[in-house]
Design an enzyme around this catalytic site. Sequence first.
Site, short mmCIF file in Angstrom:
data_model
loop_
_atom_site.label_atom_id
_atom_site.label_comp_id
_atom_site.label_asym_id
_atom_site.label_seq_id
_atom_site.Cartn_x
_atom_site.Cartn_y
_atom_site.Cartn_z
N SER A 64 82.44 15.03 67.63
CA SER A 64 82.26 13.90 66.72
C SER A 64 80.83 13.37 66.84
CB SER A 64 83.30 12.83 67.02
OG SER A 64 83.34 11.87 65.99
N ASP A 214 87.94 15.56 62.47
CA ASP A 214 87.27 15.21 63.72
C ASP A 214 87.75 16.05 64.91
OD1 ASP A 214 86.26 13.88 65.98
OD2 ASP A 214 86.46 11.92 65.03
#
Length: 424
Positions: A64, A214
């Site tokens: 991320s 993510d």
Amino acid sequence: MERSGSLLQPPTYGKSITILSIDGGGIRGIIPSVILAFLESELQKLDGEDARLADYFDVISGTSTGGLVTAMLTAPNENNRPLFAAKDIKDFYLENCPKIFPQHSHYLLGSAEKIVKAVKGPKYDGKYLHNLLNEKLGDTKLHQTLTNVVIPTFDIKLLQPTIFSSYAIKQHPNLNANLRDICIGTSAAPTYLPAHYFETQDSDGCIRPFNLIDGGVAANNPALVAISQVTGEVTRGNTDFFPMQPWEYNRFIVLSLGTGTAKEEGTYDANQAAKWGILGWLSSGGSTPLVDVFTQASSDMVDFHLSTLFQALQSEDNYLRIQDDTLTGDLCSVDIATEENLQNLVEVGENLLKKPVTRVNLQTGVCQPLNMGTNEEALKRLAKTLSDEKRLRDVMSPNVHKSKIRRLSSFRTFSQTERIRAKN
């Protein structure tokens, strides 16, 4: 295989394998950026102002927001050097986070409207982030990074992790995607940013689609994924690595950076959670409990495992985890990108340098101080270790011209053993 533009010789010429891992956490990526700037400045004191983190770590791994930092540290600029110095990443966050996570529209919404919006679609459209990464990274592909990278994502269509790794592209060329697409994918946190679709095409014309969200869903702390990728290469007999038994974790040097959490007081409790339905799990007190739970659980499980493993194998000094588990209020958020909160996160990072080295308590999950000095002192020791490892590889590698070794010696004095090896 030595990577183009890399100043780091393969581990086979040294005695250690060096890994940097950076957690996910949205705007809290500011915290590790402060830590990394300090470490790079210490390396520059030892080896000159041109030293960059990519010159010292065999693998840089990030999830991320950590994936974004990984790309900034390893993508080449026009001079085939890292696109960003570590000291510039903090300013990148301060400048761009308010545009990635615009605040004005959300302050105008009431709680009910925020919940409805969260149910209908992601909180942010992601357009600014997409344009920014396109501008900074262009068409740079995974194989062009200046050191090996490992960036976890999750394919929502396949319901399984997809790991973009410099090592994996040897067996799976269709993973050799544009860095910008990988970064957009690993940052697509559910409820915050939209999932990302793209395709790659290999030399045979085979197209592979990706439907990514993510990477924190699978590995918010990617340290173990990075170690696994290296272990796989050692097992396959990759000549970049020295022969190593599976239990020889004393050959790894791992720096794992968290992005902060709220362990001491906590953000939620059972009385709150007992009343939640799907809307409560998606939005409570301005946060997204479901996302917070799975990302924190992922990070902690990796830290538990590695702390136990390195201690059991009596090589705990080779694993440095820097994390602040005392955050409260807006500091815990991944997207409250006000100027005040961002500056407060900078202070968290600066204060974290002065705090004692900690190790996770395997019973409570809370980080406890060790008698090893401050994080700042530990990073200074790490910089010396990284510098020594790099210099040893330069001495032992036939690929490094001896004039370069003499040039490096102007910053630090070779040991007698190193000089004998260099002559030979």
